[in-house]
Design a protein around this motif. Structure first.
Motif, PDB file in Angstrom:
ATOM      1  N   THR A 169       0.845  -1.208   0.000  1.00  0.00           N
ATOM      2  CA  THR A 169       0.000   0.000   0.000  1.00  0.00           C
ATOM      3  C   THR A 169       0.870   1.244   0.000  1.00  0.00           C
ATOM      4  N   PRO A 170       0.367   2.339  -0.565  1.00  0.00           N
ATOM      5  CA  PRO A 170       1.145   3.576  -0.485  1.00  0.00           C
ATOM      6  C   PRO A 170       1.025   4.100   0.939  1.00  0.00           C
ATOM      7  N   ASP A 171       2.121   4.521   1.520  1.00  0.00           N
ATOM      8  CA  ASP A 171       2.022   4.914   2.928  1.00  0.00           C
ATOM      9  C   ASP A 171       1.232   6.217   3.115  1.00  0.00           C
ATOM     10  N   TYR A 172       0.884   6.888   2.029  1.00  0.00           N
ATOM     11  CA  TYR A 172       0.066   8.100   2.147  1.00  0.00           C
ATOM     12  C   TYR A 172      -1.307   7.804   2.763  1.00  0.00           C
ATOM     13  N   TYR A 173      -1.721   6.528   2.775  1.00  0.00           N
ATOM     14  CA  TYR A 173      -3.011   6.193   3.390  1.00  0.00           C
ATOM     15  C   TYR A 173      -2.846   5.481   4.732  1.00  0.00           C
ATOM     16  N   GLU A 174      -1.678   5.585   5.309  1.00  0.00           N
ATOM     17  CA  GLU A 174      -1.447   4.975   6.623  1.00  0.00           C
ATOM     18  C   GLU A 174      -1.460   6.052   7.703  1.00  0.00           C
TER      19      GLU A 174
END
Lengths: 399, 91
Positions: free
Chosen positions: A256-261
């Motif tokens: 997953t892209p960490d921008y959504y973590e």
């Protein structure tokens, strides 16, 4: 290196030395460089707008010679490196690739070739096998020929990749197929997975684009929406369940892209603890993105790898926990994520020692929230992105 | 699926079992990954050659470690896990 988001090997090895040297941590507290990424060249026939190579790649120094790579490989192997990845740019443009593979295998490495498949031929696949190559990873841009070709800046890239993927399996290699996913292809993830299964991939990396190098420049055209991402993960999980029920050996890896973590990734398993990158000109880095940081990194032309890994300033700069400011310093999760990614902290805040803004505890987390918001309304089309090529590299670097 | 002791385990193509001096132990290497094996897994792994059956591996290790009753169980368990993880094929 292509934007792969590759999984790291299990960092369970314990270092043998206990000698305390120089400015760094005691050697028994420093992990072994189990993974050597050999970026052989920045030359590449493709122009992917999500490439993680530095923006000024056209102005880097001279490439290391065959003998210099032999020395690097021998020293790293001696220090514990077990996996070697030949990457770039496109490693196939190096005329001595088979020689480098042969030497790596002789030294005992597990040898990985990370390629776009462009420039690969059946003859080379056979010659590399003969030299001792263990595995070939081919990166794709999408399952759809048109999108793939648009993204790669090449008209015939897709057909060539398919042909080479089939040849790789025919020659008995295990194969990893890597798809960098982003807002223009992530909705076709079911077709991507079907294609990988049909090609008999052993591992499939569905790596949502990470925002370094050229990808950072093109974020608006790449970052998927949360809804797109959640759907893709759901579809992937459905395929996982199906494969498992069939006892099928193909493994799907979803990055997953960490921008959504809400918490940052444990980038590189910690600074200088597992991963060693050597760039085409011999600069040694703790990760392939670190070149952009305002930190002086050593070069294998000037120092041996013992010095570089254990004693150099660059490899000790963010090692351990003493360098951390708040909120990381007193955070009870710092040993889990090491404060996240130094490159991301630098790119987004201008200060490489700050908490990775992906973390909800970071005072700069608003930057990530804004990027997510922008992804909801972005309209940047593929053709409007900045493609990774020499012309753009010169223009951008001149700034 | 139960384990048939007459079956012959082999490492999956592209998987390599080897000793790593720097880690002072055996590992299983595969595309872009590595698993560090514990002592008993290393002993079992060392006998997987695509020739010996599970039964032969049990006999070999029972001879090497007489009076250790759990050897056969350990080996069966390793084979089950290794097969589920697709590290080996059993034929």
């Amino acid at each position: 290196m292509p934007n792969t988001g590759s999984p790291s090997p299990d960092p369970s090895g314990q270092p043998a030395c206990v000698e305390h040297v120089g400015a760094g941590l005691p050697r028994d507290q420093v992990g072994l460089p189990l993974w050597l990424l050999a970026e052989l060249t920045y030359r590449c026939p493709l122009q992917c707008p999500y490439c993680s190579n530095p923006l000024d790649f056209a102005q880097q120094g001279k490439e290391l010679s065959t003998e210099q790579w032999f020395k690097v490989m021998a020293e790293a192997r001696e220090m514990g490196a077990a996996q070697i990845g030949f990457s770039g740019g496109e490693p196939l443009v190096r005329q001595d690739l088979a020689e480098l593979i042969g030497e790596a295998r002789r030294l005992g490495y597990y040898t990985n070739l990370i390629t776009s498949g462009i420039g690969l031929t059946e003859q080379k696949i056979a010659a590399f096998k003969h030299a001792g190559l263990d595995h070939i990873q081919i990166s794709f841009q999408a399952s759809d020929e048109q999108v793939n070709n648009l993204l790669a800046g090449s008209k015939k890239a897709f057909a060539q990749k398919l042909e080479m993927a089939r040849a790789v399996k025919a020659h008995g290699y295990p194969m990893v197929l890597n798809f960098v996913t982003h807002r223009h292809n992530i909705d076709k993830i079911d077709r991507i997975i079907e294609l990988c299964i049909a090609l008999e991939a052993d591992f499939v990396e569905l790596a949502t684009c990470q925002f370094y190098g050229w990808a950072h420049l093109n974020r608006l055209g790449l970052l998927p929406t949360r809804e797109q991402l959640e759907r893709a993960e759901r579809v992937t999980n459905e395929y996982r369940a199906k494969l498992k029920a069939e006892g099928h050996p193909c493994k799907l890896i979803f990055v997953t892209p960490d921008y959504y973590e809400e918490r940052p990734k444990a980038c590189m398993n910690g600074w200088g603890s597992l991963f060693l990158t050597i760039t085409p000109d011999g600069t040694a880095l703790p990760c392939h993105g670190a070149r952009q940081l305002p930190v002086q990194f050593p070069n294998v032309r000037d120092h041996d790898l013992q010095h570089i890994w254990y004693d150099s300033f660059g490899f000790n700069r963010f090692r351990g926990f003493d360098w951390m400011p708040e909120p990381c310093r007193s955070c009870d999760e710092k040993e889990k994520d090491f404060g996240g990614c130094r490159c991301q902290a630098f790119m987004l805040t201008g200060d490489a020692s700050k908490a990775d803004p992906v973390c909800a505890k970071s005072p700069d987390h608003g930057i990530i929230l804004k990027a997510r918001e922008e992804a909801e309304h972005a309209t940047l089309e593929i053709e409007q992105m900045t493609f990774r090529n020499e012309r753009n590299a010169h223009v951008i670097a001149r700034g | 699926m139960s384990l048939d002791r007459q079956q012959v385990p082999a490492w999956r193509p592209g998987y390599r079992f080897q000793y790593e001096p720097a880690q002072k132990g055996h590992v299983l290497l595969y595309p872009e990954g590595m698993i560090k094996l514990n002592e008993s897994a290393s002993l079992i792994g060392g006998l997987i050659d695509g020739q010996r059956s599970v039964a032969q591996i049990i006999t070999d290790l029972e001879q090497q470690f007489p009076g250790v009753p759990e050897v056969a169980d350990d080996i069966e368990q390793f084979m089950e896990v290794a097969r589920a993880e697709h590290w080996i094929t059993l034929a």
